[in-house]
Design a protein around this motif. Sequence first.
Motif, PDB file in Angstrom:
ATOM      1  N   LEU A   1       0.837  -1.207   0.000  1.00  0.00           N
ATOM      2  CA  LEU A   1       0.000   0.000   0.000  1.00  0.00           C
ATOM      3  C   LEU A   1       0.870   1.255   0.000  1.00  0.00           C
TER       4      LEU A   1
ATOM      5  N   ARG B   1      -5.777  -1.849  -1.120  1.00  0.00           N
ATOM      6  CA  ARG B   1      -6.714  -1.282  -0.138  1.00  0.00           C
ATOM      7  C   ARG B   1      -7.883  -2.226   0.088  1.00  0.00           C
TER       8      ARG B   1
ATOM      9  N   ARG C   1      -2.929   0.541  -5.646  1.00  0.00           N
ATOM     10  CA  ARG C   1      -4.291   0.827  -5.189  1.00  0.00           C
ATOM     11  C   ARG C   1      -5.138  -0.380  -4.802  1.00  0.00           C
TER      12      ARG C   1
END
Length: 173
Positions: free
Chosen positions: A12, A20, A17
């Motif tokens: 992260l 997440r 992305r």
Amino acid sequence: TVLIFALGASVLRSGYRPVRFFLLGWSVLLIGIALYVLKSIGLLPHVFVTHYGFQLGSMAEMVLLSIALADKIGEYERQSLTDPLTSLANRRFFDAQFAREYTRAVRYEVPLALLIVDIDHFKRVNDIWGHQVGDTAIASFGDLLRSTIRDTDIAGRIGGEEFCILVWNCPEE
């Protein structure tokens, strides 16, 4: 579990992305398991959420991992239609947009301009200063095009130093 969260947090921080959703999915699963275990040993009451905590957490994890996969597929789709150096449309996307916009312009009898731009003598830039400087020049030219055109116009890199711009509803003068 600790290793999974540590690796997820590391990824992260690197800017990836979809992780997440991965981390959120694992968190929801572990919370669901914890609720179920705490209910089983008598620390939480026997209610719907605690009784089905494991299943609810597992279901939520699958949903979140599916969203992560869809996000990644969308990212691949965007990358397949975008020139990586300039972030403009690539030739494949530009050709498809040109066909669509041309058909629309003919149907509605609206002017459509096709501008073709070639950076003259660009080979000399690469020969004298190297390809890294050449790439920087092309990326800067892409930024210039993007900042100059209207939101309704489409700019694309169709070759090495060749660019095209579709200008919708632009009078000839």
